[in-house]
Design an enzyme around this catalytic site. Structure first.
Site, PDB file in Angstrom:
ATOM      1  N   ARG A   1      -8.023  16.302 -30.906  1.00 22.83           N
ATOM      2  CA  ARG A   1      -8.741  15.628 -31.988  1.00 22.83           C
ATOM      3  C   ARG A   1      -7.847  14.678 -32.795  1.00 22.83           C
ATOM      4  NH1 ARG A   1     -13.293  17.810 -34.425  1.00 22.83           N
ATOM      5  NH2 ARG A   1     -12.763  19.779 -33.427  1.00 22.83           N
TER       6      ARG A   1
ATOM      7  N   GLU B   1      -0.549  20.580 -27.532  1.00 21.93           N
ATOM      8  CA  GLU B   1      -1.739  20.040 -26.842  1.00 21.93           C
ATOM      9  C   GLU B   1      -2.702  19.412 -27.838  1.00 21.93           C
ATOM     10  OE1 GLU B   1      -3.242  23.724 -25.336  1.00 21.93           O
ATOM     11  OE2 GLU B   1      -1.961  23.704 -23.573  1.00 21.93           O
ATOM     12  N   PRO B   2      -2.328  18.298 -28.444  1.00 24.54           N
ATOM     13  CA  PRO B   2      -3.227  17.685 -29.433  1.00 24.54           C
ATOM     14  C   PRO B   2      -4.415  17.018 -28.756  1.00 24.54           C
ATOM     15  CG  PRO B   2      -1.383  16.227 -29.020  1.00 24.54           C
ATOM     16  CD  PRO B   2      -1.109  17.493 -28.225  1.00 24.54           C
TER      17      PRO B   2
ATOM     18  N   TYR C   1     -14.641  14.528 -29.168  1.00 24.85           N
ATOM     19  CA  TYR C   1     -15.817  15.395 -29.048  1.00 24.85           C
ATOM     20  C   TYR C   1     -17.090  14.597 -29.351  1.00 24.85           C
ATOM     21  CZ  TYR C   1     -11.926  18.634 -29.102  1.00 24.85           C
ATOM     22  OH  TYR C   1     -10.730  19.252 -28.827  1.00 24.85           O
TER      23      TYR C   1
ATOM     24  N   GLY D   1      -5.104  21.682 -32.297  1.00 32.31           N
ATOM     25  CA  GLY D   1      -5.845  22.172 -33.452  1.00 32.31           C
ATOM     26  C   GLY D   1      -5.649  21.428 -34.755  1.00 32.31           C
TER      27      GLY D   1
ATOM     28  N   CYS E   1     -36.591  14.314 -30.911  1.00 35.18           N
ATOM     29  CA  CYS E   1     -37.588  15.196 -31.503  1.00 35.18           C
ATOM     30  C   CYS E   1     -37.022  16.580 -31.762  1.00 35.18           C
ATOM     31  CB  CYS E   1     -38.816  15.242 -30.600  1.00 35.18           C
ATOM     32  SG  CYS E   1     -39.600  13.637 -30.597  1.00 35.18           S
ATOM     33  N   GLU E   2     -36.111  16.636 -32.709  1.00 38.59           N
ATOM     34  CA  GLU E   2     -35.514  17.877 -33.186  1.00 38.59           C
ATOM     35  C   GLU E   2     -35.154  17.627 -34.645  1.00 38.59           C
ATOM     36  OE1 GLU E   2     -34.361  20.759 -31.527  1.00 38.59           O
ATOM     37  OE2 GLU E   2     -34.693  20.148 -29.450  1.00 38.59           O
TER      38      GLU E   2
HETATM   39  C1  PLP Z   1      -9.496  22.224 -27.272  1.00 36.01           C
HETATM   40  C2  PLP Z   1      -8.107  22.649 -26.979  1.00 36.01           C
HETATM   41  C3  PLP Z   1      -7.018  21.907 -27.473  1.00 36.01           C
HETATM   42  C4  PLP Z   1      -7.185  20.720 -28.374  1.00 36.01           C
HETATM   43  O1  PLP Z   1      -7.679  21.057 -29.633  1.00 36.01           O
HETATM   44  P1  PLP Z   1      -7.757  19.948 -30.784  1.00 36.01           P
HETATM   45  O2  PLP Z   1      -8.296  20.683 -31.942  1.00 36.01           O
HETATM   46  O3  PLP Z   1      -8.674  18.890 -30.304  1.00 36.01           O
HETATM   47  O4  PLP Z   1      -6.369  19.448 -31.016  1.00 36.01           O
HETATM   48  C5  PLP Z   1      -5.755  22.303 -27.114  1.00 36.01           C
HETATM   49  N1  PLP Z   1      -5.535  23.377 -26.316  1.00 36.01           N
HETATM   50  C6  PLP Z   1      -6.552  24.116 -25.827  1.00 36.01           C
HETATM   51  C7  PLP Z   1      -6.257  25.272 -24.951  1.00 36.01           C
HETATM   52  C8  PLP Z   1      -7.864  23.781 -26.145  1.00 36.01           C
HETATM   53  O5  PLP Z   1      -8.869  24.523 -25.666  1.00 36.01           O
END
Ligand code: PLP
Length: 420
Positions: free
Chosen positions: A278, A275-276, A372, A240, A343-344
């Site tokens: 982005r 869990e990075p 993403y 996140g 076409c949007e």
């Molecule tokens: C999407 C997601 C992430 C990664 O989120 P980022 O904002 O890209 O770091 C980590 N854990 C879970 C469970 C997710 O669904």
């Protein structure tokens, strides 16, 4: 810091001029920097250096290209996956099964079986019934599945509504006030090794306060579970962390994030996972595009580029900002709208934006497109599926082919009763 920089007035990815990639591969095309991915992986790990028993799982949905997965596996990252397809990719990319965490609110029994048979490291459970089914599937195979409960801590992540996941009304996780009772019931499943808690409250978080609030709640929950006699050995704090998209954006750094996480989790005595997604991938990629026309507009001209919402969906989906720069900027500026050929009306990357002056045929980039981006691409309007290139120093390689509309059409069939 990334490796997309002007050199003598021309944009490079590491030591490769982007114009060379456009010549050889065509546009639109995603361009990734291997060095930036590796650097971000190291900087994120370094930010968490004060956390003992640290585990890192790259959230591959951000960018699941096999070459990217290989770079992340080489950097020592496991993988957070949210589908059977992602699990297969993670393993194909070189992530050992033991380093794979399976998240997601709708894992099918078939996906659970595949995870069990592959011997993945952990399942993050989203509801009690999923735990029962997983436990039964594991027991039937003489296995015990490592699992944690994903909890919804009911905090407002302060990000775009479509990427908020930790409010009570969101579909993710178990309401935190039900977690202790549910943990007690599922801990008795013989096929489960229920060992901890997971959370993930949203994406593109640019303020540490909601993360700190959520982690604090998890700390209290861990203490409550231990008071009930449960052995809590693993906590997964999700991803996140936000990234800068606009010049001047200044989100918390991995070091600031890591300092907060180390302080809040001090004394938890668990294996701690992050869990990075982005923060690793976004600024390690750009979308390289060519201007087709500059169309006069009523207020501002429309710069019509050959990339569109099917290639980079974030502006249409989340009103996202992607910085636009000419590959050979003249130094002159103009105010324009930027749009693709689809076409949007939603196929608009920017309105009334001050940008480098560009003309028909010029190359330009959308920055921060490594996360993403390609992974959300479609073939809407019968456009080709966008290709991907990875640069490494002065060399580059196509790491995903452009898939032509003809190839996609070849997978379609007329039923007999229409063919006659
Ligand atoms: C999407 C997601 C992430 C990664 O989120 P980022 O904002 O890209 O770091 C980590 N854990 C879970 C469970 C997710 O669904």
């Amino acid at each position: 810091m990334d490796h997309f920089q002007l050199r003598d007035g021309e944009m490079f990815a590491e030591d490769v001029p982007l114009a060379r990639i456009a010549d050889q591969v065509g546009t639109p095309v995603y361009v990734y920097s291997r060095a930036t991915f590796a650097r971000h992986a190291d900087v994120f790990r370094e930010g968490l250096r004060d956390i003992p028993r640290l585990h890192l799982a790259y959230a591959i949905k951000a960018n699941p290209n096999l070459a990217v997965l290989r770079v992340m596996a080489d950097a020592g990252y496991g993988a957070d996956v949210v589908s059977g397809g992602e699990m297969a990719r993670a393993m194909a990319g070189g992530v050992p099964a033991s380093g794979i965490v399976f998240s997601g609110v709708g894992k099918t029994p078939d996906e659970l079986i595949k995870g069990l048979e592959a011997g993945i490291g952990q399942f993050n459970l989203e509801l009690e019934e999923e735990g029962r089914v997983l436990g039964a599937l594991a027991a039937a195979r003489g296995l015990r599945a490592n699992a944690v409960l994903r909890v919804n801590p009911d905090v407002d992540a302060g990000t775009h509504a479509k990427i908020s996941t930790g409010k009570a009304e969101n579909k993710f996780g178990i309401p935190i006030d039900q977690a202790v009772a549910m943990f007690g019931r599922l801990a008795a499943e013989p096929g489960l090794n229920l060992r901890g808690i997971a959370i993930h409250i949203g994406s593109q978080l640019t303020d540490l306060a909601p993360l700190e609030a959520a982690y604090t709640r998890i700390g209290r929950l861990v203490a409550e579970l231990r008071a009930q006699g449960h052995a809590i050995t693993h906590v997964d704090l999700g991803g996140g962390l936000g990234v800068p998209y606009r010049p001047g954006d200044n989100p918390p750094s991995p070091a600031q994030f890591g300092a907060m996480a180390a302080r809040v989790t001090n004394g938890w005595d668990v294996d701690l996972m992050f869990e990075p997604g982005r923060v690793i991938a976004a600024n390690a990629g750009v979308l390289l595009t060519r201007v087709i026309w500059v169309k006069p507009g009523v207020v501002h001209p429309y710069v019509i580029v050959d990339a569109a919402m099917n290639d980079l969906t974030r502006p249409a989906l989340y009103d996202a900002y992607h910085h636009f720069e000419a590959v050979r900027p003249s130094g002159e500026r103009m105010t324009a709208n930027i749009a693709g050929p689809v076409c949007e009306t939603g196929d608009t990357f920017a309105m009334a934006r001050e940008i480098d002056v560009v003309a028909s045929g010029d190359l330009a980039i959308f920055r921060s497109a490594g996360a993403y981006g390609a992974t959300m691409a479609s073939t809407y309007n019968s456009r080709a599926l966008v290709p991907e290139v990875m640069v490494d120093g002065d060399r580059f390689a196509v790491v995903a082919d452009r898939i032509s509309p003809e190839t996609i059409m070849a997978a379609e069939r007329l039923p007999e009763w229409l063919a006659a």
